[in-house]
Motif scaffolding. Structure first.
Motif, PDB file in Angstrom:
ATOM      1  N   LEU A 196       8.731 -24.976 -21.483  1.00 47.09           N
ATOM      2  CA  LEU A 196       9.991 -25.709 -21.433  1.00 47.09           C
ATOM      3  C   LEU A 196      10.927 -25.141 -20.377  1.00 47.09           C
ATOM      4  CD1 LEU A 196      10.626 -26.217 -25.253  1.00 47.09           C
ATOM      5  CD2 LEU A 196      10.161 -28.013 -23.577  1.00 47.09           C
ATOM      6  N   ARG A 197      10.944 -23.821 -20.250  1.00 47.75           N
ATOM      7  CA  ARG A 197      11.803 -23.187 -19.239  1.00 47.75           C
ATOM      8  C   ARG A 197      11.342 -23.599 -17.841  1.00 47.75           C
ATOM      9  NH1 ARG A 197      11.163 -18.627 -21.135  1.00 47.75           N
ATOM     10  NH2 ARG A 197      12.871 -18.713 -22.632  1.00 47.75           N
ATOM     11  N   LEU A 198      10.038 -23.654 -17.635  1.00 48.83           N
ATOM     12  CA  LEU A 198       9.518 -24.085 -16.340  1.00 48.83           C
ATOM     13  C   LEU A 198       9.911 -25.526 -16.055  1.00 48.83           C
ATOM     14  CD1 LEU A 198       7.746 -23.635 -13.837  1.00 48.83           C
ATOM     15  CD2 LEU A 198       5.765 -24.334 -15.218  1.00 48.83           C
ATOM     16  N   ALA A 199       9.828 -26.371 -17.072  1.00 47.79           N
ATOM     17  CA  ALA A 199      10.192 -27.776 -16.891  1.00 47.79           C
ATOM     18  C   ALA A 199      11.657 -27.919 -16.514  1.00 47.79           C
ATOM     19  CB  ALA A 199       9.886 -28.564 -18.168  1.00 47.79           C
ATOM     20  N   VAL A 200      12.529 -27.183 -17.178  1.00 46.59           N
ATOM     21  CA  VAL A 200      13.957 -27.257 -16.882  1.00 46.59           C
ATOM     22  C   VAL A 200      14.255 -26.708 -15.498  1.00 46.59           C
ATOM     23  CG1 VAL A 200      16.227 -26.392 -17.555  1.00 46.59           C
ATOM     24  CG2 VAL A 200      14.646 -27.215 -19.304  1.00 46.59           C
ATOM     25  N   ASP A 201      13.620 -25.577 -15.150  1.00 42.15           N
ATOM     26  CA  ASP A 201      13.900 -24.927 -13.865  1.00 42.15           C
ATOM     27  C   ASP A 201      13.459 -25.766 -12.678  1.00 42.15           C
ATOM     28  OD1 ASP A 201      14.995 -22.828 -15.211  1.00 42.15           O
ATOM     29  OD2 ASP A 201      13.254 -21.504 -15.030  1.00 42.15           O
ATOM     30  N   THR A 202      12.410 -26.568 -12.847  1.00 41.97           N
ATOM     31  CA  THR A 202      11.918 -27.379 -11.730  1.00 41.97           C
ATOM     32  C   THR A 202      12.493 -28.785 -11.724  1.00 41.97           C
ATOM     33  OG1 THR A 202       9.959 -28.062 -13.001  1.00 41.97           O
ATOM     34  CG2 THR A 202       9.742 -26.104 -11.618  1.00 41.97           C
ATOM     35  N   GLY A 203      13.394 -29.057 -12.669  1.00 42.98           N
ATOM     36  CA  GLY A 203      13.905 -30.419 -12.787  1.00 42.98           C
ATOM     37  C   GLY A 203      14.695 -30.902 -11.603  1.00 42.98           C
ATOM     38  N   ARG A 204      15.533 -30.055 -11.010  1.00 43.95           N
ATOM     39  CA  ARG A 204      16.358 -30.480  -9.888  1.00 43.95           C
ATOM     40  C   ARG A 204      15.518 -30.993  -8.729  1.00 43.95           C
ATOM     41  NH1 ARG A 204      21.262 -31.492 -11.895  1.00 43.95           N
ATOM     42  NH2 ARG A 204      22.096 -29.717 -13.038  1.00 43.95           N
ATOM     43  N   ARG A 205      14.323 -30.456  -8.611  1.00 42.11           N
ATOM     44  CA  ARG A 205      13.437 -30.882  -7.524  1.00 42.11           C
ATOM     45  C   ARG A 205      13.149 -32.377  -7.622  1.00 42.11           C
ATOM     46  NH1 ARG A 205       7.758 -30.788  -7.804  1.00 42.11           N
ATOM     47  NH2 ARG A 205       7.906 -29.558  -9.698  1.00 42.11           N
ATOM     48  N   GLY A 206      12.808 -32.849  -8.804  1.00 41.67           N
ATOM     49  CA  GLY A 206      12.508 -34.264  -8.965  1.00 41.67           C
ATOM     50  C   GLY A 206      13.720 -35.146  -8.757  1.00 41.67           C
ATOM     51  N   GLU A 207      14.887 -34.702  -9.223  1.00 43.15           N
ATOM     52  CA  GLU A 207      16.097 -35.489  -9.039  1.00 43.15           C
ATOM     53  C   GLU A 207      16.481 -35.581  -7.564  1.00 43.15           C
ATOM     54  OE1 GLU A 207      19.348 -34.825 -11.990  1.00 43.15           O
ATOM     55  OE2 GLU A 207      17.892 -33.420 -12.839  1.00 43.15           O
ATOM     56  N   ARG A 208      16.248 -34.492  -6.822  1.00 43.47           N
ATOM     57  CA  ARG A 208      16.589 -34.518  -5.397  1.00 43.47           C
ATOM     58  C   ARG A 208      15.657 -35.444  -4.620  1.00 43.47           C
ATOM     59  NH1 ARG A 208      17.226 -28.285  -3.834  1.00 43.47           N
ATOM     60  NH2 ARG A 208      15.552 -28.112  -5.358  1.00 43.47           N
ATOM     61  N   VAL A 209      14.390 -35.516  -5.031  1.00 43.95           N
ATOM     62  CA  VAL A 209      13.490 -36.481  -4.404  1.00 43.95           C
ATOM     63  C   VAL A 209      13.955 -37.898  -4.706  1.00 43.95           C
ATOM     64  CG1 VAL A 209      11.139 -37.421  -4.432  1.00 43.95           C
ATOM     65  CG2 VAL A 209      11.485 -34.947  -4.370  1.00 43.95           C
ATOM     66  N   ARG A 210      14.331 -38.135  -5.945  1.00 48.22           N
ATOM     67  CA  ARG A 210      14.718 -39.486  -6.383  1.00 48.22           C
ATOM     68  C   ARG A 210      16.061 -39.917  -5.816  1.00 48.22           C
ATOM     69  NH1 ARG A 210      17.676 -41.107 -10.972  1.00 48.22           N
ATOM     70  NH2 ARG A 210      17.228 -43.230 -11.631  1.00 48.22           N
ATOM     71  N   ASP A 211      17.062 -39.026  -5.872  1.00 49.53           N
ATOM     72  CA  ASP A 211      18.431 -39.400  -5.521  1.00 49.53           C
ATOM     73  C   ASP A 211      18.816 -39.038  -4.091  1.00 49.53           C
ATOM     74  OD1 ASP A 211      18.763 -40.311  -8.126  1.00 49.53           O
ATOM     75  OD2 ASP A 211      19.466 -38.362  -8.835  1.00 49.53           O
ATOM     76  N   GLY A 212      18.062 -38.148  -3.471  1.00 49.22           N
ATOM     77  CA  GLY A 212      18.373 -37.739  -2.106  1.00 49.22           C
ATOM     78  C   GLY A 212      18.784 -36.276  -2.040  1.00 49.22           C
ATOM     79  N   TYR A 213      18.292 -35.590  -1.033  1.00 48.25           N
ATOM     80  CA  TYR A 213      18.576 -34.173  -0.782  1.00 48.25           C
ATOM     81  C   TYR A 213      19.873 -34.094   0.025  1.00 48.25           C
ATOM     82  CZ  TYR A 213      17.329 -29.335   0.584  1.00 48.25           C
ATOM     83  OH  TYR A 213      17.280 -27.975   0.787  1.00 48.25           O
ATOM     84  N   ARG A 214      20.812 -33.263  -0.403  1.00 48.65           N
ATOM     85  CA  ARG A 214      22.150 -33.245   0.188  1.00 48.65           C
ATOM     86  C   ARG A 214      22.273 -32.126   1.227  1.00 48.65           C
ATOM     87  NH1 ARG A 214      24.832 -32.825  -5.629  1.00 48.65           N
ATOM     88  NH2 ARG A 214      23.127 -31.307  -5.641  1.00 48.65           N
ATOM     89  N   ILE A 215      22.488 -32.513   2.474  1.00 48.53           N
ATOM     90  CA  ILE A 215      22.698 -31.562   3.569  1.00 48.53           C
ATOM     91  C   ILE A 215      24.121 -31.733   4.075  1.00 48.53           C
ATOM     92  CG2 ILE A 215      21.955 -30.834   5.869  1.00 48.53           C
ATOM     93  CD1 ILE A 215      19.209 -31.928   5.266  1.00 48.53           C
ATOM     94  N   VAL A 216      24.850 -30.636   4.203  1.00 54.16           N
ATOM     95  CA  VAL A 216      26.253 -30.680   4.614  1.00 54.16           C
ATOM     96  C   VAL A 216      26.438 -29.846   5.876  1.00 54.16           C
ATOM     97  CG1 VAL A 216      28.629 -30.102   3.967  1.00 54.16           C
ATOM     98  CG2 VAL A 216      27.053 -31.040   2.256  1.00 54.16           C
ATOM     99  N   LEU A 217      27.091 -30.461   6.870  1.00 53.53           N
ATOM    100  CA  LEU A 217      27.482 -29.751   8.082  1.00 53.53           C
ATOM    101  C   LEU A 217      28.859 -29.153   7.862  1.00 53.53           C
ATOM    102  CD1 LEU A 217      26.479 -32.424  10.772  1.00 53.53           C
ATOM    103  CD2 LEU A 217      25.058 -30.644   9.741  1.00 53.53           C
ATOM    104  N   ILE A 218      29.001 -27.867   8.110  1.00 47.95           N
ATOM    105  CA  ILE A 218      30.277 -27.209   7.858  1.00 47.95           C
ATOM    106  C   ILE A 218      30.523 -26.171   8.941  1.00 47.95           C
ATOM    107  CG2 ILE A 218      29.365 -25.387   6.362  1.00 47.95           C
ATOM    108  CD1 ILE A 218      31.850 -26.050   4.511  1.00 47.95           C
ATOM    109  N   GLY A 219      31.790 -25.899   9.224  1.00 52.38           N
ATOM    110  CA  GLY A 219      32.130 -24.918  10.253  1.00 52.38           C
ATOM    111  C   GLY A 219      33.549 -25.089  10.744  1.00 52.38           C
ATOM    112  N   GLU A 220      33.875 -24.378  11.819  1.00 57.80           N
ATOM    113  CA  GLU A 220      35.212 -24.427  12.393  1.00 57.80           C
ATOM    114  C   GLU A 220      35.473 -25.786  13.042  1.00 57.80           C
ATOM    115  OE1 GLU A 220      37.508 -21.910  12.448  1.00 57.80           O
ATOM    116  OE2 GLU A 220      36.226 -20.600  11.223  1.00 57.80           O
ATOM    117  N   THR A 221      36.750 -26.042  13.360  1.00 60.16           N
ATOM    118  CA  THR A 221      37.092 -27.240  14.124  1.00 60.16           C
ATOM    119  C   THR A 221      36.508 -27.137  15.522  1.00 60.16           C
ATOM    120  OG1 THR A 221      39.174 -26.204  14.816  1.00 60.16           O
ATOM    121  CG2 THR A 221      39.242 -27.597  12.849  1.00 60.16           C
TER     122      THR A 221
END
Length: 435
Positions: A196-221
């Motif tokens: 069960l712990r393995l299932a919970v720990d790997t869950g975000r992986r499936g949601e990111r495939v389904r909903d989209g992986y979030r990449i953010v550009l950040i830095g100075e002006t």
């Protein structure tokens, strides 16, 4: 479910073919009333469809006999010519014959209720319909084929075994069962908690495939975040000017990299500002960065190193932009890739780096990825209950039984595949109680 339903299974509008699906006990009478008779199951046949003396269409008709159909009921498909008038005429005829339009998802709901699939597989149908990338389709097909359900079946077997050991000692003390039988469930519960712990720990992986992986550009002006954003999405999506602070809000774009859905975000440059609008943009930039799966710290020659060094995570990437104007100095310890959005230098390498990172993050462990927050909540509940049962096992086995029943209920909410009869069946078959 005594009524019969129908729905258009192809997109509405003009097309070469329109498919109407039917399911329910009145399928055969409805087909007969339309003139589609003498149909062999699972074999297509051309029939002239009529109603009240009006010719509807010459259609290809398929008939499926329960339980060997998608819904587990008598079903049929009418493959019509795709004009709107034909579809409307067929629909009016079916309604006149007592066949009602289906509610959204009703075919798949009937398939679940008739045992043709479990809840996880039913959800996979929706995911497959919505899939826009090869990775999303691959994951949905695996779930529809039962990979996720098979993984939970192993967890289910362990849970039933442990619960059978506990219930046998509590409920049948006068029968021929070993002493301290409940305590022998300890190793089973340990293994169950690990799964069960393995299932919970790997869950975000499936949601990111389904909903989209979030990449953010950040830095100075003026580090070139918006220019890099435009280069990665291959269009002029963000406004680019030499004026510092041009970007004041988060700008999102959806794209596909390496077969995975990605949401890329451009953000306001990080700096202190007395302008309340720019300050709000900086706050939103920091918030979006905290929620990101991957952060690209965009830096130009001469930018201070402090922001990335103070806020970076170990798996972030520094993108040294404007490499044609010089190099950067960094003390953050992060990996650095040099690019120039002006000349295009380094952009293919950055694209390949992101694709490799996506594959590493989203292919992951052997346990099939859970794909919904609903799954994670219930599996977390099950893990909590199993952990409590393990603690109670040596003190009060009857309390452990209550905890395991809570775990069973949580799992039932994921797959719908466990009930009291399963528990009793395991008890009686294993220990021959009541012989």
């Amino acid at each position: 479910m005594t009524d019969t339903i129908f729905a258009l299974a192809t997109p509405p509008g003009r097309g070469a073919i329109a498919v109407i699906r039917l399911s329910g006990p009145a399928v055969e009478p409805a087909l007969t009333a339309l003139g589609a008779t003498k149909l062999k199951p699972r074999m297509a046949a051309v029939r002239d469809l009529t109603h009240d003396g009006d010719h509807i269409d010459q259609a290809l008709v398929l008939r499926f006999v329960a339980p060997n159909s998608y819904t587990g009921e008598d079903s049929a498909e009418l493959h019509l010519h795709g004009g709107r008038a034909v579809v409307e005429a067929a629909s009016r005829a079916l309604i006149a014959l007592g066949v009602r339009p289906a509610e959204p998802g009703e075919f798949t709901r009937r398939a679940f209720q008739n045992g043709r699939m479990d809840l996880a597989q039913a959800e996979a149908v929706a995911d497959l319909i919505d899939a826009e990338t090869s990775a999303q389709a691959r994951q949905a097909l695996g779930q529809l084929d039962g990979k996720l359900s098979e993984a939970y079946a192993g967890v289910r077997r362990d849970l039933l075994h442990a619960l059978a050991l506990v219930e046998a000692e509590i409920d049948f003390p006068d029968e021929e069962v070993p002493d301290n039988l409940a305590r022998t469930a300890g190793p089973v519960l340990d293994r169950l908690a690990d799964d069960l712990r393995l299932a919970v720990d790997t869950g975000r992986r499936g949601e990111r495939v389904r909903d989209g992986y979030r990449i953010v550009l950040i830095g100075e002006t003026n580090a070139g975040k918006s220019s890099l954003f435009n280069a990665l999405v291959a269009r002029e999506a963000a406004i680019v000017t030499p004026i510092a602070g041009t970007t004041r809000d988060v700008l999102d774009a959806d794209l596909v990299i390496g077969g995975y859905a990605v949401t890329l975000s451009d953000t306001a440059g990080l700096r202190e500002s007395d302008d309340p609008v720019e300050a709000e943009g900086v706050r939103r930039a920091r918030l979006r960065a905290e929620q990101a799966d991957l952060r690209l710290w965009v830096r130009a020659p001469g930018d201070p190193d402090g922001v990335a060094a103070d806020y970076a995570r170990p798996d972030d990437l520094v993108v040294a932009n404007k490499s044609d104007l010089g190099s950067i100095h960094t003390t953050s310890g992060l990996e650095v890739l040099s690019v120039s959005t002006e000349s295009g230098q380094g952009l293919p390498e950055l694209h390949d780096w992101i694709a490799a990172r996506l594959s590493a993050d989203l292919v992951g462990a052997d346990f099939p990825a859970i794909t919904r927050e609903r799954h994670r909540v219930r599996l977390t509940e099950a893990l909590s209950a199993v952990t409590a049962a393990r603690i109670a096992l040596d003190v009060a086995p009857e309390m452990a039984g209550d905890d395991l029943r809570r775990a069973a209920d949580a799992l039932a909410r994921v797959t719908g595949a466990i009930g009291v009869e399963d528990i009793l069946g395991q008890v009686f078959s294993t220990f021959c109680i009541g012989k």
